[in-house]
Design a protein around this motif. Structure first.
Motif: not given
Length: 340
Positions: A7-8, A14-15, A20-22
């Protein structure tokens, strides 16, 4: 990498979870969604190994800089054979290069295994030796080091090749009184400005070439198989390091000890790991052990870097932890990846 660390990392970039999955899908060719990413971040599901490896290396990346490269040098050594020095050297070099560093791997072992494992065919090694373009020739002043450096298939990773010719240097160097112990340091000085990190794979002995490697290094990493005989060798090696620090290279520091080929199901391996922690854990950093896994033997047989063949291979956490410690010690990594 824990869910909180994931998560950090996402937030530093900045996602959103969807973005982030993409990003992960682009790296892996998979089809993960926001819900899966959320499960990873909350710890409800473990990260797949290939995703873990990629994200851990991504977490080591530093922002672009115009500052000159430092050429921080680390020697990987122990006088006992069979402790995974070469596997450690090439996988550490791979992790550092994948994190965006310019890396030079110096094969300082006459066996030349590191040379072959980064993609230089054995037939080419023979040809390079005959042409006077291996480490031996540069070390003995017969050619410039810059003229024998070769690129590898890993972006950002170059290699100084070696061959059996290097075995002669252990007897020839002591006869050269002008630079018998500093020859490697002197020739590296001419190329270090091109690299962020120089990784030296040492021979399994304490000969003249290994002394040269320790004299040239800023740090030394000690891979130690989780078995009694290797542990005995560590004490002798650290005694040699202490002598080098006093007499030849006061800047040399021990980065840590890396237990290797560890099988948690074996009572002897667990006992040896406890011994390593007891003997050196208070004054030295002991990195997470690299487990015994068939992928290492398979990669060696195929002459490839293990993590290049399988980026999520067991042990990736250890190599990332070493890379993070090295970059932090050299002032290049303000945020540390804790892979322990």
């Amino acid at each position: 990498m824990t869910g909180e660390e994931l998560k950090a990392l996402r937030e530093r970039r900045g996602l959103t979870q969807t973005q982030m999955a993409a990003f992960v899908n682009e790296m892996t060719g998979r089809k993960y969604d926001k819900q899966r990413l959320s499960k990873w971040e909350t710890g409800k599901e473990a990260l797949p190994r290939d995703v873990l490896g990629r994200l851990m290396m991504m977490a080591l990346e530093q922002p672009e800089t115009t500052e000159p490269r430092q050429g921080t040098t680390i020697a990987v050594g122990l006088q006992k054979g069979g402790t995974a020095k070469t596997a450690t050297s090439i996988n550490l070099a791979f992790v550092l290069a994948r994190a965006g560093n310019r890396v030079l791997l110096v094969d300082a072992d006459p066996q030349g295994n590191a040379t072959v494992h980064v993609g230089i065919p054995q037939a080419d090694v023979v040809a390079l030796t005959e042409a006077g373009k291996v480490l031996y020739h540069a070390l003995m002043g017969k050619t410039r080091l810059a003229d024998i450096i070769l690129p590898t298939s890993v972006p950002g990773l170059d290699v100084v090749p070696s061959s059996i010719a290097l075995a002669s240097a252990d007897t020839e160097l002591p006869g050269n009184l002008t630079n018998a112990q500093t020859a490697l340091a002197e020739i590296l000085d001419g190329v270090k400005a091109r690299y962020d990190v120089v990784v030296i794979d040492c021979a399994p002995n304490l000969g003249a070439v290994t002394i040269n490697a320790l004299t040239a290094a800023d740090f030394v990493l000690v891979p130690c198989q989780a078995e009694p005989h290797a542990i005995l060798g560590v004490s002798a090696f650290l005694d040699t390091v202490a002598k080098i620090q006093r007499r030849l290279n006061p800047r040399l520091a021990v980065l840590g000890i890396l237990p290797t080929m560890f099988n948690p199901r074996q009572t002897q391996d667990r006992s040896s790991l406890d011994d390593i922690a007891r003997l050196w854990g208070e004054e030295r950093r002991v990195f997470p052990p690299v487990p015994r896994a068939t992928i290492y033997a398979q990669a060696a047989g195929a002459n490839v870097i293990t993590l290049d063949a399988d980026i999520g291979a067991p042990g990736v956490e250890s190599y990332v932890a070493i890379a993070a410690a090295l970059l932090r010690a050299s002032g290049r990594l303000p945020e540390v990846v804790d892979a322990a």
